[in-house]
Design a protein around this motif. Sequence first.
Motif, PDB file in Angstrom:
ATOM      1  N   SER A 143       0.750  -1.041  -0.026  1.00 56.57           N
ATOM      2  CA  SER A 143      -0.070  -0.128   0.072  1.00 56.57           C
ATOM      3  C   SER A 143       0.829   1.310   0.106  1.00 56.57           C
ATOM      4  O   SER A 143       1.693   1.292   0.840  1.00 56.57           O
ATOM      5  CB  SER A 143      -0.974  -0.094   1.276  1.00 56.57           C
ATOM      6  N   PRO A 144       0.741   2.040  -1.091  1.00 51.75           N
ATOM      7  CA  PRO A 144       1.832   3.341  -1.189  1.00 51.75           C
ATOM      8  C   PRO A 144       1.496   4.180   0.207  1.00 51.75           C
ATOM      9  O   PRO A 144       2.491   5.163   0.305  1.00 51.75           O
ATOM     10  CB  PRO A 144       1.101   3.966  -2.308  1.00 51.75           C
ATOM     11  N   ASP A 145       0.425   4.157   1.004  1.00 46.87           N
ATOM     12  CA  ASP A 145       0.220   5.267   1.762  1.00 46.87           C
ATOM     13  C   ASP A 145       0.309   4.565   3.260  1.00 46.87           C
ATOM     14  O   ASP A 145       0.514   5.132   4.356  1.00 46.87           O
ATOM     15  CB  ASP A 145      -1.204   5.738   1.938  1.00 46.87           C
ATOM     16  N   ARG A 146       0.668   3.339   3.303  1.00 46.56           N
ATOM     17  CA  ARG A 146       0.921   2.641   4.761  1.00 46.56           C
ATOM     18  C   ARG A 146       1.926   1.379   4.568  1.00 46.56           C
ATOM     19  O   ARG A 146       1.603   0.431   3.713  1.00 46.56           O
ATOM     20  CB  ARG A 146      -0.398   2.179   5.143  1.00 46.56           C
ATOM     21  N   LEU A 147       3.287   1.652   5.081  1.00 41.47           N
ATOM     22  CA  LEU A 147       4.340   0.565   4.728  1.00 41.47           C
ATOM     23  C   LEU A 147       4.167  -0.263   6.009  1.00 41.47           C
ATOM     24  O   LEU A 147       4.343   0.279   7.033  1.00 41.47           O
ATOM     25  CB  LEU A 147       5.610   1.501   4.656  1.00 41.47           C
ATOM     26  N   THR A 148       4.146  -1.494   5.869  1.00 39.68           N
ATOM     27  CA  THR A 148       4.370  -2.527   6.947  1.00 39.68           C
ATOM     28  C   THR A 148       5.652  -3.217   6.710  1.00 39.68           C
ATOM     29  O   THR A 148       5.892  -3.630   5.630  1.00 39.68           O
ATOM     30  CB  THR A 148       3.123  -3.478   6.781  1.00 39.68           C
ATOM     31  N   THR A 194       8.194  -4.911  -2.864  1.00 45.16           N
ATOM     32  CA  THR A 194       8.727  -4.081  -1.900  1.00 45.16           C
ATOM     33  C   THR A 194       9.002  -4.573  -0.636  1.00 45.16           C
ATOM     34  O   THR A 194       8.140  -5.370   0.124  1.00 45.16           O
ATOM     35  CB  THR A 194       7.577  -3.002  -1.560  1.00 45.16           C
ATOM     36  N   PHE A 195      10.146  -4.281  -0.104  1.00 45.05           N
ATOM     37  CA  PHE A 195      10.735  -4.808   1.001  1.00 45.05           C
ATOM     38  C   PHE A 195      10.996  -3.482   1.948  1.00 45.05           C
ATOM     39  O   PHE A 195      11.440  -2.404   1.700  1.00 45.05           O
ATOM     40  CB  PHE A 195      12.129  -5.298   1.136  1.00 45.05           C
ATOM     41  N   VAL A 196      10.299  -3.690   3.153  1.00 44.18           N
ATOM     42  CA  VAL A 196      10.083  -2.550   4.177  1.00 44.18           C
ATOM     43  C   VAL A 196      10.724  -2.992   5.749  1.00 44.18           C
ATOM     44  O   VAL A 196      10.571  -4.062   5.973  1.00 44.18           O
ATOM     45  CB  VAL A 196       8.910  -2.051   4.434  1.00 44.18           C
ATOM     46  N   GLN A 241      19.812  -6.731  -7.494  1.00 47.03           N
ATOM     47  CA  GLN A 241      19.832  -6.537  -5.931  1.00 47.03           C
ATOM     48  C   GLN A 241      19.353  -5.060  -5.631  1.00 47.03           C
ATOM     49  O   GLN A 241      20.515  -3.997  -5.549  1.00 47.03           O
ATOM     50  CB  GLN A 241      21.458  -6.785  -5.730  1.00 47.03           C
ATOM     51  N   PRO A 242      18.284  -5.027  -5.357  1.00 46.71           N
ATOM     52  CA  PRO A 242      17.612  -3.449  -5.058  1.00 46.71           C
ATOM     53  C   PRO A 242      18.329  -3.068  -3.729  1.00 46.71           C
ATOM     54  O   PRO A 242      18.602  -3.641  -2.469  1.00 46.71           O
ATOM     55  CB  PRO A 242      16.258  -3.974  -4.798  1.00 46.71           C
ATOM     56  N   ALA A 243      18.690  -1.688  -3.569  1.00 49.77           N
ATOM     57  CA  ALA A 243      19.182  -1.085  -2.648  1.00 49.77           C
ATOM     58  C   ALA A 243      18.110  -0.310  -1.638  1.00 49.77           C
ATOM     59  O   ALA A 243      16.803  -0.091  -2.370  1.00 49.77           O
ATOM     60  CB  ALA A 243      20.099   0.080  -3.026  1.00 49.77           C
ATOM     61  N   PHE A 244      18.409  -0.165  -0.569  1.00 48.99           N
ATOM     62  CA  PHE A 244      17.293   0.567   0.409  1.00 48.99           C
ATOM     63  C   PHE A 244      17.498   1.932   0.263  1.00 48.99           C
ATOM     64  O   PHE A 244      18.693   2.570   0.279  1.00 48.99           O
ATOM     65  CB  PHE A 244      17.516   0.210   1.741  1.00 48.99           C
ATOM     66  N   ASP A 245      16.314   2.760   0.508  1.00 55.87           N
ATOM     67  CA  ASP A 245      16.081   4.339   0.468  1.00 55.87           C
ATOM     68  C   ASP A 245      15.489   4.491   1.909  1.00 55.87           C
ATOM     69  O   ASP A 245      14.396   3.666   2.220  1.00 55.87           O
ATOM     70  CB  ASP A 245      15.596   4.945  -0.753  1.00 55.87           C
ATOM     71  N   ARG A 246      15.595   5.677   2.737  1.00 59.88           N
ATOM     72  CA  ARG A 246      14.997   6.001   3.693  1.00 59.88           C
ATOM     73  C   ARG A 246      13.505   6.585   3.408  1.00 59.88           C
ATOM     74  O   ARG A 246      13.696   7.412   2.501  1.00 59.88           O
ATOM     75  CB  ARG A 246      15.928   7.163   4.477  1.00 59.88           C
ATOM     76  N   VAL A 247      12.640   6.179   3.716  1.00 61.38           N
ATOM     77  CA  VAL A 247      10.924   6.604   3.543  1.00 61.38           C
ATOM     78  C   VAL A 247      10.347   6.936   4.728  1.00 61.38           C
ATOM     79  O   VAL A 247      10.013   5.924   5.530  1.00 61.38           O
ATOM     80  CB  VAL A 247      10.287   5.841   2.669  1.00 61.38           C
ATOM     81  N   GLY A 248      10.584   7.923   5.663  1.00 57.27           N
ATOM     82  CA  GLY A 248      10.039   8.187   6.864  1.00 57.27           C
ATOM     83  C   GLY A 248      10.828   7.571   7.950  1.00 57.27           C
ATOM     84  O   GLY A 248      11.757   7.660   7.999  1.00 57.27           O
ATOM     85  N   GLN A 249      10.098   6.607   8.752  1.00 59.08           N
ATOM     86  CA  GLN A 249      10.771   5.903   9.507  1.00 59.08           C
ATOM     87  C   GLN A 249      10.972   4.526   9.253  1.00 59.08           C
ATOM     88  O   GLN A 249      11.155   3.443   9.824  1.00 59.08           O
ATOM     89  CB  GLN A 249       9.650   5.609  10.886  1.00 59.08           C
ATOM     90  N   ASN A 250      11.065   4.377   8.130  1.00 55.54           N
ATOM     91  CA  ASN A 250      11.168   2.911   7.383  1.00 55.54           C
ATOM     92  C   ASN A 250      12.480   3.012   6.244  1.00 55.54           C
ATOM     93  O   ASN A 250      12.883   4.123   5.835  1.00 55.54           O
ATOM     94  CB  ASN A 250       9.975   2.304   6.613  1.00 55.54           C
TER      95      ASN A 250
END
Length: 79
Positions: free
Chosen positions: A5-10, A23-25, A47-56
């Motif tokens: 869900s684009p508005d709620r990351l679990t 999507t990996f969170v 091999q996807p890299a991580f980006d900071r999105v809010g508290q995730n």
Amino acid sequence: MRPASPDRLTPGPDVDPDTQEVTFVVAVNGQWQPRRVWYHLRENDVQPAFDRVGQNWVARMPRPPVARLEYLLVAEAPD
């Protein structure tokens, strides 16, 4: 896996039912930082890299053409 869900990351892996994007969170913590998701398929070795999105931390990739995917989360600690 749960639909993304684009508005709620679990935290955890999700598959978007429309785009089939995976999507990996990972929740932010001060002890370590995720760097990338590693898996090996002969046809697709993204091999996807991580980006900071809010508290995730969030990494995204196209869904590979498999029914099951085993992966490793590559992380880095300050020391």
